[in-house]
Scaffold this active site. Structure first.
Site, PDB file in Angstrom:
ATOM      1  N   THR A   1       6.756  68.124 -27.206  1.00 34.54           N
ATOM      2  CA  THR A   1       6.273  67.979 -28.648  1.00 34.54           C
ATOM      3  C   THR A   1       7.386  68.181 -29.622  1.00 34.54           C
ATOM      4  O   THR A   1       7.714  67.265 -30.561  1.00 34.54           O
ATOM      5  CB  THR A   1       5.003  69.114 -28.979  1.00 34.54           C
ATOM      6  OG1 THR A   1       4.028  68.816 -28.064  1.00 34.54           O
ATOM      7  CG2 THR A   1       4.634  69.015 -30.557  1.00 34.54           C
TER       8      THR A   1
ATOM      9  N   VAL B   1      13.352  81.639 -33.384  1.00 24.85           N
ATOM     10  CA  VAL B   1      12.623  82.710 -33.891  1.00 24.85           C
ATOM     11  C   VAL B   1      11.972  82.024 -35.353  1.00 24.85           C
ATOM     12  O   VAL B   1      12.702  81.424 -36.085  1.00 24.85           O
ATOM     13  CB  VAL B   1      13.649  84.036 -34.253  1.00 24.85           C
ATOM     14  CG1 VAL B   1      12.790  84.883 -35.249  1.00 24.85           C
ATOM     15  CG2 VAL B   1      14.232  84.242 -33.272  1.00 24.85           C
TER      16      VAL B   1
ATOM     17  N   LYS C   1      11.740  87.564 -29.237  1.00 18.85           N
ATOM     18  CA  LYS C   1      11.872  87.127 -30.650  1.00 18.85           C
ATOM     19  C   LYS C   1      12.475  88.574 -31.590  1.00 18.85           C
ATOM     20  O   LYS C   1      13.452  88.445 -32.041  1.00 18.85           O
ATOM     21  CB  LYS C   1      10.800  86.613 -31.616  1.00 18.85           C
ATOM     22  CG  LYS C   1      10.657  85.208 -31.084  1.00 18.85           C
ATOM     23  CD  LYS C   1       9.130  84.719 -31.800  1.00 18.85           C
ATOM     24  CE  LYS C   1       8.938  83.230 -31.402  1.00 18.85           C
ATOM     25  NZ  LYS C   1       7.410  83.020 -31.728  1.00 18.85           N
TER      26      LYS C   1
END
Length: 429
Positions: A18, A135, A208
């Site tokens: 994607t 992030v 993250k």
């Protein structure tokens, strides 16, 4: 008139899911604008996929597809890694860096596990390693922490950095759904994967958190250093109790610097409705930063999805391609600090404990004695009447987590406590 050099900057795209498809589309459709920003033409050298015979849609030219990732890396100036996972991404990124090629990646898990190795390879080769998209998707966050706040001292980061869990908890809060129903809805809408473990278990947010803590505190924080707790145990009753006390439950990534060291953790927490993070709904992300001089800062936006993430990737591509075309280099790793990463037992915060107790005189006094025995101060007590049993919700002052855990263990063995139903941390106060 654009001021461009004659030599194009050749871009390799590794992975065409994607995000990769969106990156290819933008590189193609915005080629003229990108050339003006970079100072040279930006040219896709190839797109690595595992199966080049598969139809990739109208935005991906078949003639650019290749199954030979190494050859593609070797003929490119900039390598954009969007495959995910540790291998072969790690090997290909190292190959690119060793050749002096710039690398742009969105691979948070790889950076959280192998960041030091990649940073050292980039520094040794004098090559750029950019990862804004790793992030919080489209939110400009890595660059402000790494560059804009480089002259300040960040003391604390509170972040909603996983859209799936925020969507699930928001649906439980706003619509009163049970956890399983909200998660199934998230999967049906494409917010959650068929196997949602990485999201709901907190592991995505933990990767993250490790990256943000490393940048904010100028030291290396590995994903194994991050305490991780997911949202699977959150119930509709927890959500109702939070609303009744003017709070909302969020999965938070937290990084704090104290005199004792650095604390990095991911877990559900009660956030007061007065805090900006309480108003983050649906699949959106937000990160709240506290810095010594800058004060309080908040970054908010879409944290996932093909187009938002591609936006962050393209921003990095423009930066590193400009360095290739015109000279220069981005910031290197800043890891001069050598602070201890504290265990979860040392983390200090407030807690909300919900329990069922026997409904008879003297119970509250005995519960209070248990808290006092471990040095845990009670700030607020709410009593919920029952029939044979009653409910208590107690909020504590800030205490070390280890002391609170010892208190809860004692309560669970008490003859006046029928059960400790939930323990949630309170953050954002």
């Amino acid at each position: 008139m654009s001021n461009t050099t004659s030599e194009p900057v050749k871009i390799a795209v590794l992975g065409c899911g994607t995000v990769g498809t969106e990156v290819v589309r933008l590189l193609t459709e915005e080629a003229q604008d990108l050339a003006s920003r970079v100072g040279a033409a930006v040219q896709i050298a190839g797109i690595y996929v595992r199966d080049a015979s598969k139809d990739r849609g109208p935005y991906v030219p078949d003639e650019l597809l290749t199954e030979d990732a190494e050859a593609l890396v070797d003929r490119s100036d900039v390598v954009v890694e969007l495959m995910g996972g540790e291998e072969p991404a790690r090997t290909l990124i190292l190959r690119a860096l060793e050749r002096g090629s710039a690398v742009v990646t969105a691979n948070k898990a790889l950076l959280a596990s192998h960041g030091p190795e990649l940073y050292e390879a980039a520094d040794a080769a004098g090559a750029d390693l950019y990862y804004e998209a790793a992030v919080a998707g489209a939110i400009p966050l890595v660059r402000p922490v790494r560059e804009s706040l480089a002259g300040d001292h960040i003391t604390r980061i509170l972040g909603i950095v996983n859209g799936t869990t925020n969507y699930v908890l928001d649906e439980m809060t706003v619509r009163g759904l049970d956890y399983d129903v909200a998660l199934k809805q998230a999967q049906d809408l494409g917010f959650a994967e068929a196997d949602p473990t990485a999201d709901v278990g907190g592991h995505d947010a933990a990767a993250k958190a490790a990256i943000l803590a490393s940048l904010a505190f100028h030291q290396r924080v590995h994903i194994d250093d991050v305490y991780c707790e997911g949202i699977e145990a959150i119930t509709a009753t927890d959500v109702i109790a939070a609303k009744e006390t003017g709070q909302v439950i969020k999965l938070l990534a937290i990084a704090e610097r104290t005199d004792a060291g650095v604390s990095v953790r991911v877990h559900p927490a009660l956030v007061p409705l007065t805090h900006p993070l309480a108003g983050v709904h649906g699949g959106f992300n937000a990160v709240f930063i506290e810095a010594q001089s800058a004060g309080e800062l908040m970054f908010y936006g879409q944290g996932a999805g093909g187009t938002p993430t591609a936006s962050a990737v393209l921003g990095d591509v423009v930066s590193v391609a400009r360095h290739k075309a015109q000279g220069g280099k981005g910031p290197v790793e800043s890891n001069y600090a050598d602070l201890p990463v504290l265990p979860i037992g040392s983390a200090r915060t407030r807690f909300s404990i919900r329990m069922s107790v026997i409904d008879k005189p003297g119970v509250l006094a005995k519960v209070a004695e248990t808290f006092a025995a471990y040095g845990v101060g009670i700030e607020v007590v709410r009593q919920v009447p029952g029939q044979s049993h009653a409910g208590l919700i107690l909020s504590t002052h800030r205490v070390p987590e280890g002391d609170l855990r010892a208190t809860v263990a004692e309560l669970e063995s008490s003859d006046v406590v029928d059960g400790v139903l939930s323990v949630l941390r309170i953050e954002g106060e």
